[in-house]
Design a protein around this motif. Structure first.
Motif, mmCIF file in Angstrom:
data_model
loop_
_atom_site.group_PDB
_atom_site.id
_atom_site.type_symbol
_atom_site.label_atom_id
_atom_site.label_comp_id
_atom_site.label_asym_id
_atom_site.label_seq_id
_atom_site.Cartn_x
_atom_site.Cartn_y
_atom_site.Cartn_z
ATOM 1 N N LEU A 175 84.047 27.668 34.439
ATOM 2 C CA LEU A 175 84.549 27.406 35.782
ATOM 3 C C LEU A 175 86.041 27.097 35.695
ATOM 4 O O LEU A 175 86.456 26.245 34.905
ATOM 5 C CB LEU A 175 83.799 26.207 36.373
ATOM 6 C CG LEU A 175 84.157 25.763 37.789
ATOM 7 C CD1 LEU A 175 83.787 26.836 38.804
ATOM 8 C CD2 LEU A 175 83.442 24.454 38.120
ATOM 9 N N GLU A 225 89.311 25.400 36.422
ATOM 10 C CA GLU A 225 89.860 24.174 37.013
ATOM 11 C C GLU A 225 91.345 24.329 37.306
ATOM 12 O O GLU A 225 91.884 23.674 38.197
ATOM 13 C CB GLU A 225 89.684 22.999 36.057
ATOM 14 C CG GLU A 225 88.275 22.504 35.907
ATOM 15 C CD GLU A 225 88.225 21.196 35.122
ATOM 16 O OE1 GLU A 225 87.683 20.227 35.658
ATOM 17 O OE2 GLU A 225 88.738 21.161 33.988
ATOM 18 N N TYR A 230 92.129 25.444 42.858
ATOM 19 C CA TYR A 230 90.688 25.721 42.937
ATOM 20 C C TYR A 230 90.009 24.587 43.699
ATOM 21 O O TYR A 230 90.201 23.411 43.389
ATOM 22 C CB TYR A 230 90.108 25.884 41.526
ATOM 23 C CG TYR A 230 90.766 27.055 40.823
ATOM 24 C CD1 TYR A 230 90.291 28.351 40.973
ATOM 25 C CD2 TYR A 230 91.917 26.865 40.051
ATOM 26 C CE1 TYR A 230 90.930 29.428 40.366
ATOM 27 C CE2 TYR A 230 92.555 27.940 39.444
ATOM 28 C CZ TYR A 230 92.054 29.213 39.606
ATOM 29 O OH TYR A 230 92.698 30.272 39.021
ATOM 30 N N ASN A 280 83.873 23.647 43.418
ATOM 31 C CA ASN A 280 83.656 23.470 41.986
ATOM 32 C C ASN A 280 82.552 22.448 41.708
ATOM 33 O O ASN A 280 81.728 22.631 40.804
ATOM 34 C CB ASN A 280 84.953 23.054 41.293
ATOM 35 C CG ASN A 280 85.824 24.246 40.932
ATOM 36 O OD1 ASN A 280 85.554 25.376 41.341
ATOM 37 N ND2 ASN A 280 86.873 24.004 40.170
ATOM 38 N N SER A 281 82.527 21.371 42.504
ATOM 39 C CA SER A 281 81.475 20.356 42.329
ATOM 40 C C SER A 281 80.103 20.946 42.611
ATOM 41 O O SER A 281 79.132 20.659 41.896
ATOM 42 C CB SER A 281 81.734 19.165 43.259
ATOM 43 O OG SER A 281 82.926 18.505 42.909
ATOM 44 N N GLU A 329 79.032 23.069 39.674
ATOM 45 C CA GLU A 329 78.560 22.264 38.546
ATOM 46 C C GLU A 329 77.149 21.745 38.784
ATOM 47 O O GLU A 329 76.309 21.755 37.868
ATOM 48 C CB GLU A 329 79.525 21.098 38.311
ATOM 49 C CG GLU A 329 80.881 21.526 37.762
ATOM 50 C CD GLU A 329 81.761 20.346 37.448
ATOM 51 O OE1 GLU A 329 81.577 19.749 36.368
ATOM 52 O OE2 GLU A 329 82.627 20.011 38.278
ATOM 53 N N LYS A 382 84.211 24.017 31.803
ATOM 54 C CA LYS A 382 85.346 23.909 32.714
ATOM 55 C C LYS A 382 86.618 24.086 31.888
ATOM 56 O O LYS A 382 86.694 23.614 30.755
ATOM 57 C CB LYS A 382 85.377 22.549 33.412
ATOM 58 C CG LYS A 382 84.181 22.254 34.287
ATOM 59 C CD LYS A 382 84.351 20.962 35.053
ATOM 60 C CE LYS A 382 84.267 19.764 34.119
ATOM 61 N NZ LYS A 382 84.361 18.469 34.851
ATOM 62 N N ALA A 435 87.355 29.579 44.544
ATOM 63 C CA ALA A 435 86.798 29.163 43.258
ATOM 64 C C ALA A 435 86.621 30.404 42.403
ATOM 65 O O ALA A 435 86.496 31.520 42.922
ATOM 66 C CB ALA A 435 85.462 28.446 43.447
ATOM 67 N N VAL A 476 84.974 31.955 38.434
ATOM 68 C CA VAL A 476 84.162 31.772 37.223
ATOM 69 C C VAL A 476 84.444 32.928 36.270
ATOM 70 O O VAL A 476 84.448 34.093 36.675
ATOM 71 C CB VAL A 476 82.658 31.715 37.557
ATOM 72 C CG1 VAL A 476 81.832 31.577 36.284
ATOM 73 C CG2 VAL A 476 82.348 30.567 38.526
#
Length: 270
Positions: free
Chosen positions: A126, A128, A158, A163-164, A167, A179, A226, A228
């Motif tokens: 991911l 950051e 981002y 992102n949270s 996760e 991350k 975001a 990945v």
């Protein structure tokens, strides 16, 4: 550029691309997400006014509109790169079009090499933060202020909330999600041993040839974004093996099911 964007958007709306909520950019070897989309419309990049044309053989070159996880989405199946000979403005043109169509969030995927040797090929990272090593900016052109704030803030490129969610979804579905910081280079050549060492020194966890221009423009347009990475190879300068592109594509395909789980379940929550 405003007139070009308006012409493109009008064409797509006339083809049925109406009010998508989420934009998705599918990177190298990551096209199978489209199998989970209820496709309402699709159009080749060649048939979209003012669009560049994908020239990389493993990039499909289609813009897809449909339903995914209960949301209207517009999906780039294949993206554009500086190494194909496009300008940064051309590379990011589709992001501006998707924003005018109505998206509020942009999700990006890519294939990348692992600089951080605690990360292994076949795993996901991911983003950051990022390091722009492409030598310029997609915002560096006359008249950019007509499209958004020229001096775009990049202190948090981002979206923290997305992102949270990523996760939490990864944890709930037993998906290993690292991350880290992504470095974007021009390519298309792969890096030397000395370049991999440099990338590690400056703080990169992974390296690729895309994503950062689109993310800069998404921030310019105040989109939530975001990204990945699928880690397709391990970049150990002390034990560097020749890269085989076919193996990179195969590794991306191997990791793709986990990427699809993350994207589908995230879109449900947006």
């Amino acid at each position: 550029m405003l007139n070009l964007i308006a012409e493109t958007v009008d064409h797509l709306k006339n083809k049925g691309f109406e009010n998508p909520e989420v934009g998705i950019i599918l990177g190298t070897g990551l096209g199978l997400l489209t199998n989970d989309i209820k496709i309402l419309q699709e159009i080749s990049y060649n048939d979209i006014p003012n669009f560049p044309t994908a020239t990389v053989e493993f990039h499909k070159g289609k813009l897809i509109y449909g339903m995914l996880a209960g949301k209207k989405v517009v999906v780039m199946q294949g993206r554009f790169h500086v190494y194909e000979g496009y300008s940064l403005q051309e590379v990011t043109y589709p992001v501006r079009v998707m924003e005018k169509l109505g998206i509020k969030s942009l999700l990006v995927s890519n294939a990348a090499g692992a600089i951080n040797l605690n990360f292994k090929k076949g795993e996901l990272m991911l983003l950051e933060d990022h390091i722009n090593l492409q030598g310029s900016s997609p915002l560096a052109f006359k008249g950019v202020e007509k499209l958004g704030e020229r001096f775009t803030d990049m202190s948090a490129p981002y979206d923290f909330s997305i992102n949270s969610k990523f996760e939490s979804i990864a944890k709930a579905n037993n998906v290993k999600l690292h991350k880290g910081t992504y470095a974007s280079v021009v390519g298309p050549q792969l890096e030397t041993r000395a370049e991999y060492r440099m990338l590690k020194i400056i703080g990169a966890d992974a390296v690729g040839m895309s994503t950062v221009p689109e993310v800069i423009v998404a921030n310019h347009l105040n989109l939530k974004v975001a990204a990945v990475s699928v880690l397709t190879d391990e970049c150990d300068p002390d034990d560097l093996k020749p890269v085989v592109i076919g193996e990179i594509i195969a590794m991306a395909a191997k990791a793709e099911p986990e990427m699809i789980v993350l994207f589908k379940k995230l879109i449900e929550q947006l």
